[in-house]
Design an enzyme around this catalytic site. Structure first.
Site, short mmCIF file in Angstrom:
data_model
loop_
_atom_site.label_atom_id
_atom_site.label_comp_id
_atom_site.label_asym_id
_atom_site.label_seq_id
_atom_site.Cartn_x
_atom_site.Cartn_y
_atom_site.Cartn_z
N ASP A 83 43.69 66.60 24.83
CA ASP A 83 42.99 66.66 25.86
C ASP A 83 42.18 67.84 26.47
O ASP A 83 41.06 67.30 26.73
CB ASP A 83 44.56 67.13 26.17
CG ASP A 83 44.11 66.65 28.18
OD1 ASP A 83 43.50 65.87 28.81
OD2 ASP A 83 44.58 67.28 29.20
N SER A 121 35.61 63.73 23.88
CA SER A 121 36.47 62.62 24.82
C SER A 121 37.56 62.33 23.93
O SER A 121 37.35 61.10 23.47
CB SER A 121 36.04 61.68 25.91
OG SER A 121 36.49 60.62 26.05
N CYS A 177 38.97 40.58 35.20
CA CYS A 177 40.08 41.13 35.63
C CYS A 177 39.93 41.82 36.42
O CYS A 177 39.03 42.97 35.75
CB CYS A 177 41.05 41.47 35.12
SG CYS A 177 42.92 42.18 35.35
N LYS A 213 44.36 72.04 44.43
CA LYS A 213 45.53 74.11 45.34
C LYS A 213 45.18 74.42 46.65
O LYS A 213 45.77 74.66 47.52
CB LYS A 213 45.29 75.14 44.22
CG LYS A 213 46.04 75.28 42.75
CD LYS A 213 45.31 76.66 42.68
CE LYS A 213 46.88 76.54 40.69
NZ LYS A 213 46.45 77.49 40.46
N CYS A 237 47.98 46.95 35.63
CA CYS A 237 47.52 46.11 34.04
C CYS A 237 48.66 44.95 33.98
O CYS A 237 49.21 45.42 33.22
CB CYS A 237 46.92 47.16 33.53
SG CYS A 237 46.31 46.76 31.65
#
Length: 374
Positions: free
Chosen positions: A134, A139, A191, A222, A247
């Site tokens: 992460d 990516s 979809c 913040k 989904c």
């Protein structure tokens, strides 16, 4: 050891340590991703939490000497609580997104990747590896897509055939030339449910998101939230699951494979009013092990105040009054003013009127004036 045999051993070992899915990809530059990221930057759609150097995000060779392969892993997480808690009138609750249930996934996936690295070293001592989860430069989704973990859905999430999009992702760059796996065909078809359901319109088109107005991002900021987004946040304290919930590939998906990801109901869906007075120490003790706590307590408290305003919770007036009179943070005082305006009772208006006389901060005064005008 011959790489094909090693690949099979790695797959078997990965399954044995609780990695639900593993795939192998080339370490070639992510040229298509680079073009998309440049366009995102031009449109000012980036959140600011990402690695700022697009070249580092898309070229493994800038992160690792002579990369040959990238190993992608996925761990499924639960979508339902085994033990339910429900908010009631006067005892309203907020909600952390499912990706923040249980122990911080960064820690769990790093543990799995570390074990995987050690296994590789035991089989091939000259191997080199670099893992990330992460917060690394690459990516996670682009690597997972290339490695055949799943396809990149219109909601910008990786959708796996087995677990839907409810998976955490991590990857490991290595100097071992593994045979790459085949990417999975995109099955979204016509979809558009995720795009149509997005509360803020952050999904501007299939596969493109304006991260700056995504609720997941907004709940982590913040500062004052823009007024137009306060009403759509509802009782979300951290993150948003809407584009995943709608989904079709996530229908009925709920996996409880990993004890670390099991949510504590009072943490995942906490009472709102106690959050307004929680100390730093108490916050760290209760929420310090969940990923949703990484920005500290201020965004969570602000979002809790917004949730109380969303519920028009008259039983929270005294707590909000204490906040507007005594909290040293303008954002928290101003958001409390907004919530009192949403509640809108005579008592709430009296508190706002008195606060207007005593308040010195211009931003808070604006919030008070708008709340009184409603």
């Amino acid at each position: 050891m011959e790489t094909q045999a090693l690949k099979k051993e790695i797959i078997d070992y990965a399954i044995s340590i609780g990695i639900d899915k593993i795939g192998f990809a080339t370490a070639a530059p992510f040229t298509t991703l680079k073009a998309r990221l440049i366009r995102q930057q031009e449109l000012n759609y980036q959140s600011g939490f990402e690695e700022s150097d697009i070249d580092k995000r898309t070229n493994p060779a800038l992160l690792f000497d002579n990369p040959q392969s990238i190993i992608s892993i996925a761990l499924a997480y639960p979508t339902k609580m085994n033990k339910h808690v429900r908010g009631t009138k006067g005892e309203r609750r907020g909600l952390f997104a499912r990706a923040s249930w249980g122990e911080d996934y960064h820690l769990v996936l790093r543990d799995r990747l570390s074990k995987l690295e050690q296994f590789i070293y035991s089989k091939m001592p000259d191997a080199r590896c670099k893992s990330m989860v992460d917060t690394g430069e690459l990516s996670d989704r682009a690597v997972a897509e290339r490695a055949g973990i799943g396809w990149s859905g219109k909601n910008c999430a990786i959708i796996t055939p087995e677990y839907g999009s409810f998976v955490y992702l991590g990857e490991m760059i290595t100097n071992i030339p593994f045979e790459p796996d085949t990417p999975i065909e995109n099955m979204c078809g016509t979809c558009n449910k995720c795009i149509e359901a997005c509360p803020t319109g952050a999904l501007v088109q299939p596969g493109q998101i304006n991260a700056k107005i995504c609720i997941s991002y907004l709940t982590q900021t913040k500062d004052f939230l823009p007024d137009e987004y306060r009403s759509v946040i509802g009782n979300r304290l951290y993150g948003c699951d809407t584009c995943q919930i709608v989904c079709p590939y996530n229908k009925g998906k709920d996996f409880h494979f990993h004890e670390e990801f099991e949510p504590e109901p009072e943490v995942a869906k906490p009472l709102l009013k106690p959050l307004l007075k929680i100390s730093n120490k108490e916050f760290k003790e209760k929420y310090g092990r969940v990923s949703g706590a990484w920005r500290g307590k201020k965004p969570i408290q602000r979002n809790a105040i917004i949730a109380l305003g969303h519920f028009k919770d008259e039983t929270a007036i005294d707590e909000l009054s204490d906040v507007i009179r005594n909290d040293p943070r303008p954002v928290i005082r101003g958001t409390a003013a907004w919530a009192l305006g949403e509640i809108g009772t005579e008592k709430a208006k009296q508190i706002l009127t008195k606060a207007k006389i005593e308040e010195k901060d211009e931003d808070v005064l604006r919030e008070i004036e708008v709340a009184l005008a409603e």
